[in-house]
Motif scaffolding. Structure first.
Motif, PDB file in Angstrom:
ATOM      1  N   ALA A 143      26.139 -15.152  33.858  1.00 15.78           N
ATOM      2  CA  ALA A 143      27.214 -15.692  32.931  1.00 15.78           C
ATOM      3  C   ALA A 143      26.626 -16.959  32.293  1.00 15.78           C
ATOM      4  O   ALA A 143      26.952 -17.218  31.288  1.00 15.78           O
ATOM      5  CB  ALA A 143      28.540 -15.786  33.550  1.00 15.78           C
ATOM      6  N   GLU A 144      26.332 -17.984  33.266  1.00 12.18           N
ATOM      7  CA  GLU A 144      25.882 -19.296  32.602  1.00 12.18           C
ATOM      8  C   GLU A 144      24.701 -19.282  31.675  1.00 12.18           C
ATOM      9  O   GLU A 144      24.707 -20.283  30.870  1.00 12.18           O
ATOM     10  CB  GLU A 144      25.392 -19.893  34.114  1.00 12.18           C
ATOM     11  CG  GLU A 144      26.519 -20.355  35.140  1.00 12.18           C
ATOM     12  CD  GLU A 144      25.795 -21.069  36.204  1.00 12.18           C
ATOM     13  OE1 GLU A 144      24.540 -21.282  36.036  1.00 12.18           O
ATOM     14  OE2 GLU A 144      26.693 -21.295  37.085  1.00 12.18           O
ATOM     15  N   GLU A 145      23.957 -18.132  31.673  1.00 13.54           N
ATOM     16  CA  GLU A 145      22.799 -17.967  30.932  1.00 13.54           C
ATOM     17  C   GLU A 145      23.263 -17.368  29.697  1.00 13.54           C
ATOM     18  O   GLU A 145      22.119 -17.348  28.622  1.00 13.54           O
ATOM     19  CB  GLU A 145      21.553 -17.611  31.612  1.00 13.54           C
ATOM     20  CG  GLU A 145      21.091 -18.258  32.705  1.00 13.54           C
ATOM     21  CD  GLU A 145      20.078 -17.547  33.580  1.00 13.54           C
ATOM     22  OE1 GLU A 145      19.825 -16.364  33.459  1.00 13.54           O
ATOM     23  OE2 GLU A 145      19.490 -17.991  34.371  1.00 13.54           O
ATOM     24  N   ALA A 146      24.330 -16.810  29.476  1.00 16.17           N
ATOM     25  CA  ALA A 146      24.806 -15.912  28.324  1.00 16.17           C
ATOM     26  C   ALA A 146      25.477 -16.581  27.195  1.00 16.17           C
ATOM     27  O   ALA A 146      26.050 -17.641  27.382  1.00 16.17           O
ATOM     28  CB  ALA A 146      25.670 -14.750  29.064  1.00 16.17           C
ATOM     29  N   PRO A 147      25.277 -16.194  26.113  1.00 14.26           N
ATOM     30  CA  PRO A 147      26.379 -16.661  24.979  1.00 14.26           C
ATOM     31  C   PRO A 147      27.495 -16.599  25.435  1.00 14.26           C
ATOM     32  O   PRO A 147      28.055 -15.751  26.261  1.00 14.26           O
ATOM     33  CB  PRO A 147      25.856 -15.790  23.671  1.00 14.26           C
ATOM     34  CG  PRO A 147      24.571 -15.153  24.294  1.00 14.26           C
ATOM     35  CD  PRO A 147      24.618 -14.977  25.626  1.00 14.26           C
ATOM     36  N   GLU A 148      28.337 -17.507  24.608  1.00 11.66           N
ATOM     37  CA  GLU A 148      29.826 -17.486  24.997  1.00 11.66           C
ATOM     38  C   GLU A 148      30.761 -16.460  25.139  1.00 11.66           C
ATOM     39  O   GLU A 148      31.549 -16.134  26.229  1.00 11.66           O
ATOM     40  CB  GLU A 148      30.742 -18.819  24.103  1.00 11.66           C
ATOM     41  CG  GLU A 148      31.954 -18.770  24.521  1.00 11.66           C
ATOM     42  CD  GLU A 148      32.434 -19.917  23.611  1.00 11.66           C
ATOM     43  OE1 GLU A 148      33.810 -20.131  23.816  1.00 11.66           O
ATOM     44  OE2 GLU A 148      31.933 -20.386  22.734  1.00 11.66           O
ATOM     45  N   ASP A 149      30.601 -15.344  24.171  1.00  8.63           N
ATOM     46  CA  ASP A 149      31.377 -14.172  24.453  1.00  8.63           C
ATOM     47  C   ASP A 149      30.890 -13.228  25.307  1.00  8.63           C
ATOM     48  O   ASP A 149      31.660 -12.812  26.021  1.00  8.63           O
ATOM     49  CB  ASP A 149      31.395 -13.574  22.799  1.00  8.63           C
ATOM     50  CG  ASP A 149      29.800 -13.014  22.542  1.00  8.63           C
ATOM     51  OD1 ASP A 149      28.705 -13.915  22.849  1.00  8.63           O
ATOM     52  OD2 ASP A 149      29.697 -12.314  21.664  1.00  8.63           O
ATOM     53  N   ILE A 150      29.672 -13.016  25.447  1.00  9.63           N
ATOM     54  CA  ILE A 150      29.120 -12.187  26.649  1.00  9.63           C
ATOM     55  C   ILE A 150      29.643 -12.959  28.036  1.00  9.63           C
ATOM     56  O   ILE A 150      29.896 -12.250  28.819  1.00  9.63           O
ATOM     57  CB  ILE A 150      27.276 -12.116  26.491  1.00  9.63           C
ATOM     58  CG1 ILE A 150      27.294 -11.332  25.072  1.00  9.63           C
ATOM     59  CG2 ILE A 150      26.901 -11.440  27.658  1.00  9.63           C
ATOM     60  CD1 ILE A 150      27.664 -10.046  24.996  1.00  9.63           C
ATOM     61  N   SER A 151      29.162 -14.230  28.124  1.00  7.17           N
ATOM     62  CA  SER A 151      29.722 -14.990  29.222  1.00  7.17           C
ATOM     63  C   SER A 151      31.119 -14.705  29.711  1.00  7.17           C
ATOM     64  O   SER A 151      31.528 -14.390  31.033  1.00  7.17           O
ATOM     65  CB  SER A 151      29.450 -16.396  29.215  1.00  7.17           C
ATOM     66  OG  SER A 151      29.653 -16.987  30.211  1.00  7.17           O
TER      67      SER A 151
END
Length: 199
Positions: free
Chosen positions: A136-144
């Motif tokens: 989650a930390e490495e993902a774009p905001e919506d994916i996170s």
């Protein structure tokens, strides 16, 4: 005169027999030739049949080759459809070794069934929670945001155990007694995440 007649009769009989023998020989020769011709025709037919069988074998081999090629194409299509996503976090969640998606689903089922009841089951769930946090930390905001929602029930369990309440953790027995954990929002978020990653 009588002696001459006997001699003449004997000669006539000899000539007649000779003539018969001469007439019979061509028939035997003709019969032999016919047999030879029939044998040649049979051999030719057998050779033709063998050739046809060879052709059929070649056709069967070609069909086998085509089937193998089709199988290879199908395998290639499956591999291509195995779905590499453009977003690394989606690959991490759905496709890479021991996909987090499968582990999250199994963990929700274990929580629903009350199977997270000892330190071994808890350790597996805690490792999953840590992996999802990192993803989650490495993902774009919506994916996170979606991954964080998927991870919510697992984070709740870790918080409960870390609090060390005697109602939850029996250190001496090595058992864990969890209250009811809602996993539906996590499952819904995982379905949304799959759509977002494919999008």
């Amino acid at each position: 005169m009588k002696k001459f007649s006997v001699v003449a009769l004997a000669m006539t009989a000899t000539l007649a027999l000779g003539a018969c023998s001469a007439e019979d020989e061509p028939e035997e020769a003709t019969t032999s030739e016919a047999s030879a011709d029939e044998g040649t025709e049979e051999t030719t037919d057998e050779a033709a049949e063998t050739g046809d069988m060879g052709g059929a074998t070649d056709d069967a081999a070609a069909e086998t080759g085509d089937a193998a090629a089709e199988t290879g194409d199908a395998a290639g299509e499956t591999e291509a459809a195995g779905g590499e996503f453009s977003e690394p976090a989606c690959n991490e969640f759905f496709t890479e070794g021991g996909p987090l998606a499968d582990r999250a689903e199994a963990a929700r089922s274990a929580l629903d069934a009350g199977e997270v009841a000892d330190t071994v089951a808890y350790s597996e769930l805690m490792l999953l929670k840590s992996r999802l946090d990192t993803t989650a930390e490495e993902a774009p905001e919506d994916i996170s945001a979606l991954i964080t929602t998927v991870n919510a029930p697992f984070a709740e369990v870790v918080d409960l155990v870390n609090e060390g309440s005697e109602d939850v953790v029996d250190a001496e027995a090595g058992t864990i007694t969890l209250p009811e954990i809602d996993t539906q929002a996590s499952a819904d978020a995982q379905a949304e995440l799959e759509t977002a990653c494919a999008g």
